[in-house]
Design a protein around this motif. Structure first.
Motif, PDB file in Angstrom:
ATOM      1  N   GLN A   9      -4.920   7.320   4.880  1.00  0.00           N
ATOM      2  CA  GLN A   9      -4.815   6.774   6.246  1.00  0.00           C
ATOM      3  C   GLN A   9      -4.072   7.742   7.166  1.00  0.00           C
ATOM      4  N   GLN A  10      -3.234   8.579   6.564  1.00  0.00           N
ATOM      5  CA  GLN A  10      -2.451   9.504   7.392  1.00  0.00           C
ATOM      6  C   GLN A  10      -3.017  10.920   7.385  1.00  0.00           C
ATOM      7  N   ASP A  11      -4.282  11.052   7.010  1.00  0.00           N
ATOM      8  CA  ASP A  11      -4.926  12.377   7.021  1.00  0.00           C
ATOM      9  C   ASP A  11      -4.746  13.071   8.379  1.00  0.00           C
ATOM     10  N   GLY A  36       0.273   1.411  -0.832  1.00  0.00           N
ATOM     11  CA  GLY A  36       0.231   2.840  -0.526  1.00  0.00           C
ATOM     12  C   GLY A  36       1.491   3.541  -1.035  1.00  0.00           C
ATOM     13  N   HIS A  37       2.615   2.864  -0.907  1.00  0.00           N
ATOM     14  CA  HIS A  37       3.857   3.454  -1.412  1.00  0.00           C
ATOM     15  C   HIS A  37       3.849   3.501  -2.942  1.00  0.00           C
ATOM     16  N   LEU A  38       3.289   2.458  -3.529  1.00  0.00           N
ATOM     17  CA  LEU A  38       3.225   2.451  -4.992  1.00  0.00           C
ATOM     18  C   LEU A  38       2.363   3.609  -5.492  1.00  0.00           C
ATOM     19  N   VAL A  57       8.114  18.344  -3.842  1.00  0.00           N
ATOM     20  CA  VAL A  57       7.113  17.291  -3.881  1.00  0.00           C
ATOM     21  C   VAL A  57       7.707  16.076  -3.184  1.00  0.00           C
ATOM     22  N   GLU A  58       7.145  15.751  -2.044  1.00  0.00           N
ATOM     23  CA  GLU A  58       7.646  14.606  -1.293  1.00  0.00           C
ATOM     24  C   GLU A  58       6.761  13.405  -1.589  1.00  0.00           C
ATOM     25  N   PHE A  59       7.353  12.327  -2.091  1.00  0.00           N
ATOM     26  CA  PHE A  59       6.538  11.145  -2.399  1.00  0.00           C
ATOM     27  C   PHE A  59       7.319   9.844  -2.328  1.00  0.00           C
ATOM     28  N   SER A  60       6.574   8.778  -2.407  1.00  0.00           N
ATOM     29  CA  SER A  60       7.048   7.391  -2.315  1.00  0.00           C
ATOM     30  C   SER A  60       7.381   7.022  -0.872  1.00  0.00           C
ATOM     31  N   SER A  61       8.481   7.520  -0.343  1.00  0.00           N
ATOM     32  CA  SER A  61       8.807   7.420   1.082  1.00  0.00           C
ATOM     33  C   SER A  61       8.544   6.061   1.748  1.00  0.00           C
ATOM     34  N   PRO A  62       9.135   4.986   1.205  1.00  0.00           N
ATOM     35  CA  PRO A  62       8.954   3.668   1.842  1.00  0.00           C
ATOM     36  C   PRO A  62       9.773   3.567   3.129  1.00  0.00           C
ATOM     37  N   ASN A  63       9.550   2.487   3.847  1.00  0.00           N
ATOM     38  CA  ASN A  63      10.279   2.270   5.096  1.00  0.00           C
ATOM     39  C   ASN A  63      11.317   1.179   4.899  1.00  0.00           C
ATOM     40  N   ILE A  64      12.528   1.465   5.266  1.00  0.00           N
ATOM     41  CA  ILE A  64      13.608   0.497   5.099  1.00  0.00           C
ATOM     42  C   ILE A  64      13.309  -0.763   5.918  1.00  0.00           C
ATOM     43  N   LEU A 110       9.372  10.803  18.073  1.00  0.00           N
ATOM     44  CA  LEU A 110       8.386  10.006  17.322  1.00  0.00           C
ATOM     45  C   LEU A 110       8.259  10.505  15.881  1.00  0.00           C
ATOM     46  N   TYR A 111       7.482   9.727  15.121  1.00  0.00           N
ATOM     47  CA  TYR A 111       7.209  10.043  13.710  1.00  0.00           C
ATOM     48  C   TYR A 111       6.817  11.523  13.538  1.00  0.00           C
ATOM     49  N   ILE A 112       5.849  11.981  14.353  1.00  0.00           N
ATOM     50  CA  ILE A 112       5.358  13.356  14.201  1.00  0.00           C
ATOM     51  C   ILE A 112       6.456  14.376  14.562  1.00  0.00           C
ATOM     52  N   ARG A 114       9.613  14.052  14.191  1.00  0.00           N
ATOM     53  CA  ARG A 114      10.568  14.146  13.076  1.00  0.00           C
ATOM     54  C   ARG A 114       9.964  14.913  11.908  1.00  0.00           C
ATOM     55  N   ASP A 115       8.654  14.749  11.688  1.00  0.00           N
ATOM     56  CA  ASP A 115       8.016  15.500  10.605  1.00  0.00           C
ATOM     57  C   ASP A 115       8.027  17.011  10.884  1.00  0.00           C
ATOM     58  N   ILE A 116       7.858  17.372  12.145  1.00  0.00           N
ATOM     59  CA  ILE A 116       7.903  18.803  12.492  1.00  0.00           C
ATOM     60  C   ILE A 116       9.304  19.348  12.191  1.00  0.00           C
TER      61      ILE A 116
HETATM   62  N1  ARG Z   1       7.280   6.373   5.593  1.00  0.00           N
HETATM   63  C1  ARG Z   1       5.900   6.684   5.808  1.00  0.00           C
HETATM   64  C2  ARG Z   1       5.051   5.436   5.694  1.00  0.00           C
HETATM   65  O1  ARG Z   1       5.434   4.495   5.038  1.00  0.00           O
HETATM   66  C3  ARG Z   1       5.381   7.696   4.827  1.00  0.00           C
HETATM   67  C4  ARG Z   1       6.007   9.041   4.988  1.00  0.00           C
HETATM   68  C5  ARG Z   1       5.103  10.139   4.542  1.00  0.00           C
HETATM   69  N2  ARG Z   1       5.715  11.434   4.644  1.00  0.00           N
HETATM   70  C6  ARG Z   1       5.802  12.154   5.763  1.00  0.00           C
HETATM   71  N3  ARG Z   1       6.439  13.305   5.704  1.00  0.00           N
HETATM   72  N4  ARG Z   1       5.280  11.750   6.898  1.00  0.00           N
HETATM   73  O2  ARG Z   1       3.960   5.374   6.223  1.00  0.00           O
END
Ligand code: ARG
Length: 594
Positions: free
Chosen positions: A363-365, A160-162, A146-153, A335-337, A339-341
């Protein structure tokens, strides 16, 4: 009790009903389910329908006046009029030790259970299992990420993170309760050109001392300043790009600064999450993805899925109405995508998950649809083992200081506001050992329950006033209901007696309603794996609390004679355990005093 006794007599005369196990049912961990199995078996002798179908047609009645279990006759798909069939079933139904009354109500048959008999097996089960009460082993220890929270440093921890944190932790708890082997993962946003920018900013504005003191706040400040510079001067952007290129190229010096930022931030995050009662098994992040990206790009290339466009590499997903995905920039960076792959691929190789859930805002649907499609196109058979659990937006989350930037600020303000509310009741306040701690816990409950009170996809507005109220369906109300049950146990100064004679509970409606409500808990826990809607559990906890207050109006423990008091105490204790377990699923810390 007289009715119960005579029903028991009848049951002895009729053939003994075996307790069968119907597929998908769980009489082992769920005493009410054992009743349902008996009922289904008995009904299968009256109507020519498969026992499993009968079992599935047994529902919780809409109102408590309609008994404890209702058979929805239309669901049996019998020939003819369902209401006539319902009347016919009632006519032929033999009352027994489990079922004291059957009544036709339109196309339903309402069954009134022997709630004393139910309480006997139910309370015993709760007494034996305590915090595990309501849990089952259906998950067979299968591995779930379960991947969750995932804030950005260095960036704000926004609403959304909350939400991701609250919902994600709930999803994890539900899976645990259903016997899965879960792993909680925080996928930090910690890679990309903007982190090159941060490093450049740190050279200009960074302070070792401040970094150690509060890395999250300090890095944010640095980031704001350097962004300002970058707005005024384009050269800063070039510097940042160059720095990020060094990072991606594996430059040791660049990486070591970067990993310090990351490590120090994680230490701080851990503290804040602990306050929310949340821990992560793994702190991963975009920066942790290694050769998975390259390998994926190579595979994409071999499958002819990559196109060059202006020096960049893209995947055309327009056929699937998912647009075009850039996976590598002109300068060769990712890019973001991308790295997700790579991350998904590496996770599957490393952990071999049975399923993986991404708890990310709606928003990230599109982003996640693209990701999942790409995994599918890559031909991974595990591409169907990933799910995006999304959620709507929160509006109006601001504090006195303005828009929320840090999670801590929200928690601080919540605690203080709750503390003010508590102080208004001087007498109770004086009895609380550590009021600030209690205020913190109840305040956090207020936030969590507000978040969990509607379906995930709904947007809602942060409402400071309503969420702190002790009335209505709020976190403080649940905490209050729990604390009140604890106070009954304290005041009577009696130990719970698991051998209490429960026949003393009598045949009052309040007792029957409370007992059956307690008994519904395991089924709610099972069902919630289908929707992952926290509101299922919130709704249940609220109903249970209402049934408790109803029972408390007429069924006292204090002042009752010993045997009666013992039976009632065991009932309230069981209610308290159940409410506590439901609250823990919602990530609350049930309070004993408030
Ligand atoms: N860090 C991203 C953001 O704040 C959320 C990451 C969601 N998880 C993922 N595997 N893309 O928008």
């Amino acid at each position: 009790t007289e009715a119960a006794a005579s029903a028991a007599e009848k049951a002895k005369m009729s053939a003994v009903v075996e307790v069968p196990t119907i597929e998908g049912s769980d009489p082992e961990t769920d005493p009410l389910d054992a009743f349902k199995n008996v009922l289904a078996a008995q009904l299968s002798k009256l109507v020519d329908v498969d026992i499993k179908i009968l079992y599935d047609a047994l529902e919780a009645p809409r109102a408590s006046e309609n008994g404890h279990i209702a058979l929805s006759v239309p669901r049996l798909r019998l020939k003819g009029n369902p209401s006539a069939a319902a009347a016919d079933i009632v006519e032929k139904f033999q009352l027994n030790d489990y079922v004291l009354l059957a009544k036709a109500d339109g196309p339903f048959v309402n069954f009134f259970l022997n709630h004393i008999k139910l309480a006997q097996s139910l309370f015993k089960k709760i007494y034996d299992t305590k915090e595990r009460w309501g849990c089952n082993n259906h998950g067979q220890n299968k591995k779930i990420i379960v991947e969750f929270s995932s804030p950005n440093i260095a960036k704000p921890f926004h609403a959304g993170h909350l939400r991701s944190t609250i919902i994600g932790s709930f999803v994890r708890n539900i899976l645990d309760a259903n016997g899965f082997n879960t792993m909680s993962m925080n996928y930090l946003g910690d890679w990309g050109k903007q982190y090159g920018l941060l490093a450049v900013g740190f050279e200009r504005y960074g302070s070792e001392e401040k970094l150690l003191e509060d890395p999250i706040k300090h890095l944010f400040d640095v980031y704001v300043k350097i962004n300002q510079d970058a707005k005024e001067n384009d050269d800063v952007h070039d510097e940042a790009r160059a720095y990020f290129k060094k990072m991606e190229g594996g430059d040791k010096a660049a990486l070591s600064i970067w990993s310090r930022f990351r490590d120090l931030s994680i230490v701080k995050y851990k503290d804040i999450y602990a306050r929310l009662n949340i821990a992560f098994d793994v702190y991963s992040g975009e920066s942790q993805v290694t050769d998975g990206m390259e390998r994926a790009l190579k595979m994409l290339h071999e499958k002819n899925l990559l196109t060059e466009s202006d020096g960049a590499l893209i995947i055309d997903l327009t056929k699937y109405k998912l647009g075009i995905c850039v996976v590598q920039k002109k300068d060769g960076t990712t890019l973001y995508i991308t790295r997700d792959i790579g991350a998904a691929l590496e996770r599957y190789e490393k952990y071999g998950f049975e399923h993986m859930y991404y708890i990310v805002a709606s928003q990230q649907d599109l982003h996640l649809k693209q990701l999942f499609k790409i995994l599918e196109l890559l031909g991974f058979d595990w591409a169907k083992k990933v799910t995006h659990l999304n959620f709507g937006m929160v509006g109006g989350m601001s504090t006195r200081k303005g828009t929320v930037v840090f999670l801590e600020d929200i928690l601080e303000e919540t605690r203080d506001a709750m503390h003010e509310v508590m102080k208004k009741n001087e007498h109770k306040y004086a009895q609380i050992e550590d009021p600030l701690q209690v205020a913190d816990n109840i305040g956090i409950s207020a936030i969590m329950i507000q978040d969990a009170s509607a379906r995930r996809v709904k947007n809602y507005d942060f409402d400071w006033k309503r969420m702190f109220s002790f009335e209505g369906d709020t976190g403080p109300y649940l905490q209050y209901a729990h604390a009140r049950l604890c106070s009954i146990e304290r005041k009577t100064e009696m130990e719970v007696n698991p051998n209490a004679d429960l026949r003393h509970l009598g045949d009052s409606k309040a007792a029957g309603d409370l007992i059956t409500m307690i008994a519904r808990y395991p089924q709610i826990v099972r069902e919630t794996t289908r929707s992952f809607e926290p509101v299922n559990i919130v709704g249940y906890a609220m109903k249970l609390s209402h049934n408790v207050s109803q029972a408390l109006e007429s069924m006292y423990v204090m002042g009752a004679e010993k045997e009666l008091a013992e039976a009632r105490l065991f009932m309230y204790w069981s209610a308290r355990m159940t409410l506590g377990n439901a609250m823990r699923l919602l990530n609350l810390k049930p309070q004993e005093r408030m």
